[in-house]
Write an enzyme that holds these catalytic residues in place. Structure first.
Site, PDB file in Angstrom:
ATOM      1  N   HIS A  76       0.840  -1.210   0.000  1.00  0.00           N
ATOM      2  CA  HIS A  76       0.000   0.000   0.000  1.00  0.00           C
ATOM      3  C   HIS A  76       0.871   1.255   0.000  1.00  0.00           C
ATOM      4  O   HIS A  76       0.664   2.180  -0.798  1.00  0.00           O
ATOM      5  CB  HIS A  76      -0.899  -0.045   1.248  1.00  0.00           C
ATOM      6  CG  HIS A  76      -1.697   1.189   1.510  1.00  0.00           C
ATOM      7  ND1 HIS A  76      -3.078   1.211   1.418  1.00  0.00           N
ATOM      8  CD2 HIS A  76      -1.351   2.441   1.897  1.00  0.00           C
ATOM      9  CE1 HIS A  76      -3.523   2.417   1.729  1.00  0.00           C
ATOM     10  NE2 HIS A  76      -2.484   3.180   2.024  1.00  0.00           N
ATOM     11  N   GLU A  77       1.849   1.299   0.905  1.00  0.00           N
ATOM     12  CA  GLU A  77       2.661   2.507   1.038  1.00  0.00           C
ATOM     13  C   GLU A  77       3.640   2.674  -0.125  1.00  0.00           C
ATOM     14  O   GLU A  77       3.747   3.758  -0.696  1.00  0.00           O
ATOM     15  CB  GLU A  77       3.425   2.488   2.368  1.00  0.00           C
ATOM     16  CG  GLU A  77       2.541   2.453   3.610  1.00  0.00           C
ATOM     17  CD  GLU A  77       1.648   3.678   3.769  1.00  0.00           C
ATOM     18  OE1 GLU A  77       1.866   4.697   3.081  1.00  0.00           O
ATOM     19  OE2 GLU A  77       0.707   3.610   4.578  1.00  0.00           O
ATOM     20  N   HIS A 132       0.734   4.324  -2.825  1.00  0.00           N
ATOM     21  CA  HIS A 132       0.990   5.770  -2.819  1.00  0.00           C
ATOM     22  C   HIS A 132       2.227   6.138  -3.638  1.00  0.00           C
ATOM     23  O   HIS A 132       2.361   7.282  -4.072  1.00  0.00           O
ATOM     24  CB  HIS A 132       1.162   6.265  -1.380  1.00  0.00           C
ATOM     25  CG  HIS A 132      -0.081   6.180  -0.549  1.00  0.00           C
ATOM     26  ND1 HIS A 132      -1.308   6.616  -1.002  1.00  0.00           N
ATOM     27  CD2 HIS A 132      -0.285   5.705   0.703  1.00  0.00           C
ATOM     28  CE1 HIS A 132      -2.216   6.426  -0.061  1.00  0.00           C
ATOM     29  NE2 HIS A 132      -1.625   5.866   0.991  1.00  0.00           N
ATOM     30  N   GLU A 136      -6.595   6.675  -0.853  1.00  0.00           N
ATOM     31  CA  GLU A 136      -6.432   5.492   0.006  1.00  0.00           C
ATOM     32  C   GLU A 136      -7.007   4.254  -0.688  1.00  0.00           C
ATOM     33  O   GLU A 136      -6.440   3.162  -0.601  1.00  0.00           O
ATOM     34  CB  GLU A 136      -7.109   5.711   1.357  1.00  0.00           C
ATOM     35  CG  GLU A 136      -6.450   6.761   2.233  1.00  0.00           C
ATOM     36  CD  GLU A 136      -4.978   6.504   2.481  1.00  0.00           C
ATOM     37  OE1 GLU A 136      -4.562   5.327   2.527  1.00  0.00           O
ATOM     38  OE2 GLU A 136      -4.218   7.478   2.611  1.00  0.00           O
TER      39      GLU A 136
END
Length: 708
Positions: free
Chosen positions: A451-452, A456, A510
Site C-alpha cells: 500500500h505505502e 501511494h 487510500e
C-alpha cells in the site's frame, strides 16, 4: 449509564482498548547523542498537542485541561477524588474511560471516524468533579466551556460530525465561521494556488463583514521582514464570485506553541547525526517560526535524502484527512527507531519494485519516468502525536517533491503488532477463524508494505507544468485505457491532486493504494520477499494462507466500515473505511460466487463474509484491477467528473446497508485501540525513557507528566 434517546452510538468505549506502545529496548540501544536528538523532537511533537486540540473542536482544549487538573489535584489517586466528589464507582469508571479515549484521540471527536464521543456518566458527574477541584472548575469557566459541551448537540445533530460548516457540521479549520460556504472555501483555495500560497498550516475565518482572514500558524506575530511565502503583501482583493471582498493574512496562529516547538527543534539540530539532519532542523525551525511552508518543503526534501537514520523523525502540518476541503493539515510528529531486521524485508520490496510496477493495469504513460527508489524502513515508534497512529506512512505529500526527489515509506512495527488480549473478530466465519488469527499480522504487514510503496508510490499526474509546457506529449497525448481514446483532461498550472479532487481526494487515494495492495499481493514473488513461500503459486500453502487472510481482512473491514457512515448526513467520516467499503463492493460485484455475505437470521446476528479462496487469482484480482485502472487513470488525468461519479457510486450506502447491516455492525463493533506512549526525561545531559501501565490511570498520568 447516562441514557439518552439516539445517543448511545456516540458513547465512549467501555472499556476502551488500551495498549502500550513498547519501545524501550530500541531506545536503550541508541547513543546518548541519538537519545537527546529523539528527546528534543519528541518534546516538539508533544508541544503541538494544543494545536491538534484546537483543530478538532472549540471545547477540546478546555476538556484536556479539565482532565489534567483533576489528575494533578489528587496526584492521580482517583479514589480520593471520587470520595471528594461523592460519585459512584461506576460514574468514576465512566469518566476515566471517557478521559482515556479523549487523550488517545487528542480531542473529543474520533481520530478514526470524525464523530463526537460523549461520556456515559451523566452531566451531574462532570459537575461534581468540577466542584471538587477548583482549578478544574476555573478551566471550564475561563474558557466559557459548559458541561453540555461534553455531551451531544441534540438541537444540531450535524455538529456530532466533522465536516463543512454550511452543511451543518463542525470544523475548527474554519473557526467562528458558521456561515462560510464550501464554495467560498474552494474559491479561496484557488486564489491561494494562484498566489503560490500553500494551505496546510492555515485556518480560514470569515468575518461578519464578509471578508476573510487566513490564519497562518507561526511563532511570530508578523511576517518576516523579507515577506512571507506570497511576498510582502498581507491583504489581497478577491475576484470572481468573491469580487469586492478581501483576504487578509494573519500571522501568529498557535504562536505560543510554535515558538516553543521551534526552540526544541533548534536544540535537536545541535544533536543531529549529520549535516543533512542539521539543515533539516534549521528549515523546520524557520517554518515553525515564520509560518513558511516553502521552508517546510525544503525540510521535506532534506528528509527524503536522509537515508537510513537510526532515529527517524518527521513533524509538522502533514495529513489533510480531517479538513472537509482536504487541503488544511493536522499537526503531527513522529519519532521512531529503526528495526533493522524487518527493514531488510522492506528493502527487498523496494529492490523488486521496478519489476512489479509494470504488472499494474496501466501503461508507462501513467507512471513516473523513473522509479525513485525510496528509503523504506520498519520503525518502532517512540512518539506519535496527532489524533491517531497509522500503521504505515508514505510522505511527503507534495507531488512535486515525490516526482522530482522521491519519498519515504515507513512501516510502524510496534503499532502493527500491538494487540489487546482476547480481541473479538466479528464477521469472520468459524471455519476461517484459525487461519485468519494465525496469519492476520503477516497479511497486514504485506498489505501495508505494498500500500505505502507501490500504492501511494506509483502514478504520474499529467500536467501543464507552466504555461505551454507539459510533462507529456500534448501533440500525441496518451491513450486512456478506460475509454480507448486520447486523454482529454490534465492538471493546469498551479493545480494539485487535492485542489482538483477536493474533499473526496483523501479517501479516493487510500482506495487506489489499497487496490494496488490487493492486486499485487496476488503475486507470490512479493509474498516470498516477506518470507512466505518460495515464489511459486501455492494457494493452499502458507503464502496462500497469507493471501487469503489479506482478502478476508479487507472484506471484513468493508462490512465494519459502515460504522463510519452517518445515516443523518449520509456522509462518510473516515477515508480508509470508505475505501474499504468500496473494495468489498468490488468483491461482491465480481460475480462467479467469489464473495458472499452469509447469514441465516433476519437481524444478521450471524452475518459473516465468504470468499472462494480458489478464485482470488482469477475472479478477485481481475475485478480489483478493473476498478484500480479507473481510479488510477482518472487521478492521473485530473478527470474530476469521472472520478467523482465512479467513487460516489462505489461508496453509496443503500437502504439495506443503512438500515439492516449498520445496526448489526454497531452492535458488534470493537473499540479502536488507544496507545499509551512513553515520555523522555533529560537529566544532566542524559535522557531516560519512562513507560506507563496500559490502563486509564496510566494513560492520564503519561499526559499529565508531559507538561504540555
Amino acid at each position: 449509564m447516562h441514557q439518552t434517546n439516539g445517543q448511545s452510538q456516540y458513547f465512549a468505549d467501555a472499556p476502551p482498548t488500551i495498549v502500550p506502545l513498547l519501545v524501550k529496548p530500541h531506545f536503550d540501544a541508541l547513543t546518548d547523542e541519538q537519545k537527546l536528538y529523539a528527546h528534543h523532537v519528541s518534546r516538539a511533537a508533544f508541544l503541538g498537542t494544543r494545536i491538534v486540540l484546537r483543530q478538532v473542536s472549540p471545547e477540546s482544549e478546555a476538556i484536556f485541561d479539565f482532565i489534567l487538573s483533576l489528575q494533578n489535584a489528587y496526584h492521580g489517586y482517583w479514589p480520593n477524588l471520587q470520595k471528594a466528589a461523592g460519585i459512584t464507582d461506576q460514574a468514576l469508571q465512566d469518566f476515566l474511560n471517557y478521559a482515556t479515549q479523549f487523550l488517545g484521540n487528542a480531542g473529543n471527536y474520533k481520530g478514526f471516524g470524525d464523530s463526537k464521543f460523549i461520556p456515559r456518566c451523566p452531566p451531574e458527574t462532570i459537575d461534581a468533579l468540577a466542584s471538587a477541584v477548583p482549578k478544574a472548575k476555573e478551566v471550564l469557566e475561563k474558557s466559557k466551556t459548559s458541561v453540555a459541551a461534553f455531551y451531544a448537540t441534540t438541537q444540531q445533530p450535524g455538529l456530532m460530525h466533522l465536516g463543512f460548516p454550511d452543511k451543518g457540521h463542525l470544523s475548527t479549520y474554519y473557526p467562528d465561521s458558521p456561515d462560510i460556504t464550501q464554495d467560498e472555501i474552494e474559491q479561496i483555495s484557488d486564489f491561494m494556488a494562484e498566489k503560490k500560497l500553500l494551505p496546510e498550516n492555515t485556518r480560514l475565518k470569515k468575518n461578519r463583514d464578509g471578508n476573510f482572514r487566513l490564519l497562518i500558524a507561526s511563532g511570530l506575530a508578523k511576517p518576516p521582514p523579507e515577506g512571507g511565502d506570497a511576498g510582502p503583501e498581507t491583504v489581497f482583493d478577491l475576484s470572481g464570485e468573491l469580487d469586492g471582498k478581501k483576504l487578509e493574512l494573519v500571522y501568529g496562529d498557535h504562536i505560543e506553541e510554535l515558538a516553543k516547538i521551534a526552540l526544541q527543534i533548534k536544540k535537536a539540530g545541535l544533536c543531529a547525526a549529520n549535516d543533512r539532519q542539521k539543515q533539516m532542523m534549521d528549515q523546520y525551525a524557520k517554518s515553525f517560526g515564520s509560518g513558511s511552508l516553502n521552508a517546510f518543503k525544503e525540510s521535506q526534501k532534506l528528509w527524503v535524502k536522509d537515508i537510513g537514520p537510526m532515529v527517524e523523525t518527521n513533524i509538522g502540518f502533514i495529513e489533510t484527512y480531517r479538513d472537509p476541503a482536504n487541503v488544511r493539515a493536522e499537526w503531527e510528529g513522529l519519532i521512531a527507531m529503526v528495526n533493522k531486521e524487518r527493514t531488510q524485508a522492506f528493502q527487498k520490496l523496494v529492490d523488486a519494485a521496478p519489476g512489479m510496477i509494470p504488472k499494474l493495469p496501466w501503461s508507462r504513460d501513467f507512471e513516473k519516468d523513473t522509479f525513485q527508489a525510496p528509503d523504506f524502513t520498519s520503525l518502532e515508534v517512540m512518539t506519535f502525536n496527532g489524533s491517531g497512529i497509522p500503521a504505515g506512512i508514505n510522505i511527503p505529500n507534495y507531488n512535486d517533491i515525490r516526482q522530482e526527489i522521491g519519498f519515504k515509506n515507513v512501516s510502524l512495527g510496534n503499532v502493527l503488532s500491538a494487540k489487546a488480549p482476547n480481541e473479538p473478530i466479528p464477521f469472520i466465519h468459524p471455519r476461517d477463524l484459525d487461519v485468519y488469527q494465525a496469519n492476520r499480522d503477516q497479511a497486514f504487514e504485506v498489505q501495508v508494505g505494498i500500500h505505502e510503496l507501490l500504492g501511494h508510490g506509483t502514478g504520474k499526474l499529467l500536467q501543464e507544468t507552466e504555461q505551454g509546457k507539459y510533462n507529456f506529449d500534448i501533440s500525441n497525448p496518451p491513450l486512456n485505457p478506460v475509454t480507448n481514446k486520447p486523454i482529454a483532461t490534465y492538471y493546469k498550472p498551479g493545480q494539485t491532486w487535492s485542489s482538483v479532487f477536493g474533499g473526496f481526494s483523501a479517501s479516493y487515494e487510500e482506495c487506489r493504494a489499497e487496490c494496488v495492495a490487493m492486486a499485487l499481493s496476488c503475486d507470490f514473488s512479493i509474498l516470498e520477499i516477506f518470507g512466505f513461500g518460495d515464489g511459486s503459486v501455492d494457494v493452499d500453502g502458507k503464502s496462500g494462507d497469507v493471501l487469503y487472510t489479506g482478502y478476508l481482512s479487507m472484506a471484513r473491514a468493508g462490512i465494519a466500515a459502515v460504522e463510519f457512515w452517518d445515516p443523518r448526513s449520509r456522509k462518510w467520516g473516515q477515508a480508509h473505511m470508505q475505501a474499504r467499503f468500496s473494495i468489498l463492493k468490488t468483491f461482491l460485484d465480481a460475480g462467479e460466487g467469489f464473495a458472499t455475505l452469509d447469514y441465516t437470521r433476519d437481524d444478521l446476528s450471524d452475518l459473516t463474509v465468504g470468499l472462494d479462496r480458489g478464485k482470488i487469482l482469477t475472479v478477485g484480482r481481475k475485478a480489483v484491477e478493473a476498478y484500480l485502472q479507473k481510479l488510477h487513470v482518472f487521478k492521473c488525468t485530473a478527470d474530476y467528473e469521472a472520478g467523482k461519479k465512479l467513487y460516489e457510486g462505489m461508496t453509496h450506502v443503500d437502504d439495506w446497508w443503512a438500515t439492516t447491516v449498520r445496526p448489526e455492525v454497531l452492535r458488534r463493533k470493537t473499540p479502536r485501540k488507544v496507545f499509551v506512549q512513553a515520555n523522555t526525561v533529560e537529566k544532566n545531559g542524559k535522557v531516560e525513557l519512562k513507560e506507563y501501565e496500559p490502563t486509564c490511570e496510566g494513560m492520564i498520568q503519561s499526559w499529565a507528566e508531559r507538561g504540555v
